[in-house]
Design an enzyme around this catalytic site. Structure first.
Site, mmCIF file in Angstrom:
data_model
loop_
_atom_site.group_PDB
_atom_site.id
_atom_site.type_symbol
_atom_site.label_atom_id
_atom_site.label_comp_id
_atom_site.label_asym_id
_atom_site.label_seq_id
_atom_site.Cartn_x
_atom_site.Cartn_y
_atom_site.Cartn_z
ATOM 1 N N CYS A 12 -45.400 -7.369 11.796
ATOM 2 C CA CYS A 12 -45.936 -7.862 10.562
ATOM 3 C C CYS A 12 -46.823 -7.208 9.888
ATOM 4 O O CYS A 12 -47.736 -7.750 8.986
ATOM 5 C CB CYS A 12 -47.206 -8.685 11.414
ATOM 6 N N CYS A 23 -53.730 5.196 22.422
ATOM 7 C CA CYS A 23 -52.592 6.741 22.713
ATOM 8 C C CYS A 23 -51.804 5.445 21.805
ATOM 9 O O CYS A 23 -51.103 4.016 22.867
ATOM 10 C CB CYS A 23 -52.397 7.269 23.540
HETATM 11 ZN ZN LIG Z 1 -48.378 -7.650 13.997
#
Ligand SMILES: [Zn+2]
Length: 145
Positions: A62, A131
């Protein structure tokens, strides 16, 4: 569309929702497996574990800015590791007890992409180690110097 982006704290998250087919079309196979199917890329294979470039790591799905290169460190794990997100409210953390381990899963709150896990063995000042799979990130390099 993003005209309220300057109001950070109380802003309602503008969720990104797409169908499986749309994600498949937008993402590479590996990006899809990692972010939408909670996969993990093999250690030392991703494009960013050994990157020292300056910039902002965005969500590959996104485009939300999630981690800054100034908080990236060499963890030796083979995955990009950060000691702090740009804005913790942009992440969704969830208990993950899969594979017989108790871990904390890290997701993008905006589009619910699986990013990786966070562990309590990071460096100061936070003591955290985010991580994160390279396949879940897209580096936007700083321009200029
Ligand atoms: Zn996203």
């Amino acid at each position: 569309m993003e005209n309220q982006a300057t109001k950070q704290s109380e802003k309602k998250i503008d969720k990104v929702t797409k169908s499986e087919a749309e994600w498949r079309q937008q993402l590479s196979d590996q990006e899809y497996q990692v972010t939408r199917k909670k996969g993990t890329e093999p250690a030392f294979t991703g494009k960013y574990w050994d990157t020292h470039k300056n910039g902002v790591f965005e969500c590959v799905c996104c485009g939300e800015p999630l981690f800054d290169s100034s908080t990236k460190f060499d963890s030796g794990s083979g995955w990009p590791s950060f000691w702090e997100p740009i804005d913790a409210s942009k992440l969704e953390l969830e208990n993950d007890e899969s594979y017989g381990m108790v871990r904390t899963e890290v997701m993008c709150r905006r589009c619910e992409a699986h990013l990786g896990h966070v562990f309590p063995d990071g460096p100061k000042p936070t003591g955290l180690r985010f991580c994160i799979n390279s396949a879940a990130l897209k580096l936007k390099e700083n321009e200029g110097k």
